[in-house]
Design an enzyme around this catalytic site. Structure first.
Site, mmCIF file in Angstrom:
data_model
loop_
_atom_site.group_PDB
_atom_site.id
_atom_site.type_symbol
_atom_site.label_atom_id
_atom_site.label_comp_id
_atom_site.label_asym_id
_atom_site.label_seq_id
_atom_site.Cartn_x
_atom_site.Cartn_y
_atom_site.Cartn_z
ATOM 1 N N ASP A 94 5.722 2.498 -4.352
ATOM 2 C CA ASP A 94 6.680 3.522 -3.972
ATOM 3 C C ASP A 94 7.810 3.317 -4.699
ATOM 4 O O ASP A 94 8.940 3.470 -4.095
ATOM 5 C CB ASP A 94 7.044 3.303 -2.570
ATOM 6 C CG ASP A 94 7.624 4.290 -1.579
ATOM 7 O OD1 ASP A 94 7.373 5.525 -2.270
ATOM 8 O OD2 ASP A 94 8.212 4.323 -0.863
ATOM 9 N N ASP A 100 12.680 -1.541 0.051
ATOM 10 C CA ASP A 100 11.488 -0.908 0.643
ATOM 11 C C ASP A 100 10.109 -1.402 0.091
ATOM 12 O O ASP A 100 9.510 -0.593 -0.715
ATOM 13 C CB ASP A 100 11.546 0.545 0.480
ATOM 14 C CG ASP A 100 12.914 0.975 1.369
ATOM 15 O OD1 ASP A 100 12.924 0.470 2.496
ATOM 16 O OD2 ASP A 100 13.385 2.192 1.270
ATOM 17 N N GLY A 130 11.494 7.431 5.857
ATOM 18 C CA GLY A 130 10.232 7.604 6.452
ATOM 19 C C GLY A 130 10.144 6.376 7.463
ATOM 20 O O GLY A 130 9.261 6.530 8.443
ATOM 21 N N PHE A 131 10.693 5.154 7.125
ATOM 22 C CA PHE A 131 10.449 3.836 7.846
ATOM 23 C C PHE A 131 11.729 3.974 8.928
ATOM 24 O O PHE A 131 11.252 2.880 9.836
ATOM 25 C CB PHE A 131 10.300 2.726 7.058
ATOM 26 C CG PHE A 131 9.200 2.919 6.193
ATOM 27 C CD1 PHE A 131 7.964 3.778 6.495
ATOM 28 C CD2 PHE A 131 9.236 2.271 4.763
ATOM 29 C CE1 PHE A 131 6.901 3.538 5.720
ATOM 30 C CE2 PHE A 131 7.879 2.416 3.979
ATOM 31 C CZ PHE A 131 6.921 3.114 4.487
#
Length: 373
Positions: free
Chosen positions: A171, A189, A54-55
């Site tokens: 996360d 992350d 997603g990043f």
């Protein structure tokens, strides 16, 4: 502090100010130019792509000046929120260091570019090695799975109980657990990480971010976040490690798509526990260890946050599972070692040369242990 609108120059200034404020210029991380990272990744060659989330996209690269392979994550999220996640990642990985946290080699905040440079992890992510394996790939054996579970728990223990203030990872999932050449796990992350409660508070309130299936029920329902939220996520991942199944898998029959829901009836009968274990293990695991592992996972997955264990309790339980020994067996081994040391001391020569030699060996052993820790 809320920023409604900001120019690129103000975003860059904000990042620089925050890094200086919290890091006081003592970061071990290197600042790279975008050109240096383009060279390292052969202009972000698609053939060097090793991951995507997603990043942003992650590329394998090589830093010539350091002669090391690296993983280069190029963030593709625009606006202040993307900059905030970038900043959190740089701050946390620059200020916190532990064998089970991935090492940040450096970063780039040049113009619109936001790039993070990590140590390269040869075995990819736990998701790659556990949930995405091909038909010709060798599955992880039981002992390796328990080793990974223990190391990941140690990473959480460091964030929750050593870092001041505590850090809530927020996360924790299989794709964020990276594996080195020896399958030692490292958490990665940290863009969603949040500083934990202090001053007697039990939680922090925040908007719900994370990955569906891994988030704790109280966090999803109310936005109340605590270290126990991470423990729930750990329980989900540990269950994936035991079963070889994704927490949510829409490719399975409807009654098996949610891992936790599917397993609940099987928990009620010990005779059915072997149905929960990953079929790829082919029964190659100690039966008692499977029972103990499922018990740890179940404790982490308690609906009530207060009834879940601390991360240090999880580490203690996993220490025995990863070595295949019970607490009693480990205690007996320690007592045997102590007894042997006493016998050796009683039987050693009283002359100065022998004593000096023993002291030197002891010093070397201590140094060796220190290096390993």
């Amino acid at each position: 502090m809320i920023i409604i609108q900001c120019t690129d120059s103000s975003r860059r200034r904000y990042i620089a100010e925050e890094i200086e404020k919290y890091g006081k210029g003592n970061f071990s991380s290197q600042i790279f130019t975008f050109q240096e990272l383009s060279v390292a990744t052969q202009n972000f060659n698609p053939e060097s792509l090793i991951g995507e989330g997603g990043f942003g996209r992650v590329y394998k690269g090589h830093i010539e000046t350091k002669d090391i392979d690296v993983a280069v994550k190029k963030l593709d999220r625009n606006g202040f929120q993307g900059n905030r996640e970038f900043l959190v990642e740089v701050l946390i990985l620059s200020l916190l260091h532990h064998p089970n946290l991935v090492k940040l080699v450096g970063y780039c905040a040049e113009g619109e570019q936001r790039v993070l440079v990590y140590e390269y992890m040869h075995n990819g992510s736990l998701e790659d090695r556990l949930l995405n394996i091909g038909p010709n790939e060798k599955p992880l054996d039981w002992n390796t799975r328990m080793k990974i579970a223990e190391g990941a728990a140690r990473g959480l223990e460091y964030l929750h109980e050593t870092a001041k203030p505590p850090v809530i990872y927020r996360d924790f999932k299989a794709s964020n657990i990276l594996l080195d050449e020896s399958f030692n796990p490292k958490l990665s992350d940290f863009g969603l990480a949040k500083l934990g409660p202090i001053g007697g508070r039990t939680h922090v309130s925040t908007r719900v971010l994370g990955t569906y299936g891994y988030c704790a029920p109280e966090y999803t329902a109310t936005g109340k976040l605590s270290t126990k939220s991470d423990i729930y996520s750990y329980g989900v991942v540990f269950f994936e490690i035991i079963t070889g199944r994704r927490v949510v898998d829409t490719s399975r029959p409807s009654e098996e798509q949610n891992l936790i829901t599917w397993a609940q009836p099987l928990f009620k009968d010990k005779k059915k526990f072997h149905f929960i274990a990953d079929p790829l293990l082919e029964g190659n695991y100690p039966e008692k260890a499977l029972y103990q592992a499922l018990a740890v996972a179940a404790m982490c997955l308690q609906e009530e946050a207060t009834t879940r264990p601390l991360s240090s309790d999880v580490v203690t339980a996993l220490e025995y599972l990863s070595t295949g020994k019970s607490p009693e067996e480990s205690q007996e081994e320690e007592e045997d070692d102590d007894h042997k040391e006493e016998e050796e001391e009683m039987g050693s020569s009283p002359d100065n040369t022998t004593v000096e030699s023993t002291e030197n060996n002891s010093t070397q052993d201590d140094s060796s242990d220190s290096d390993k820790s």
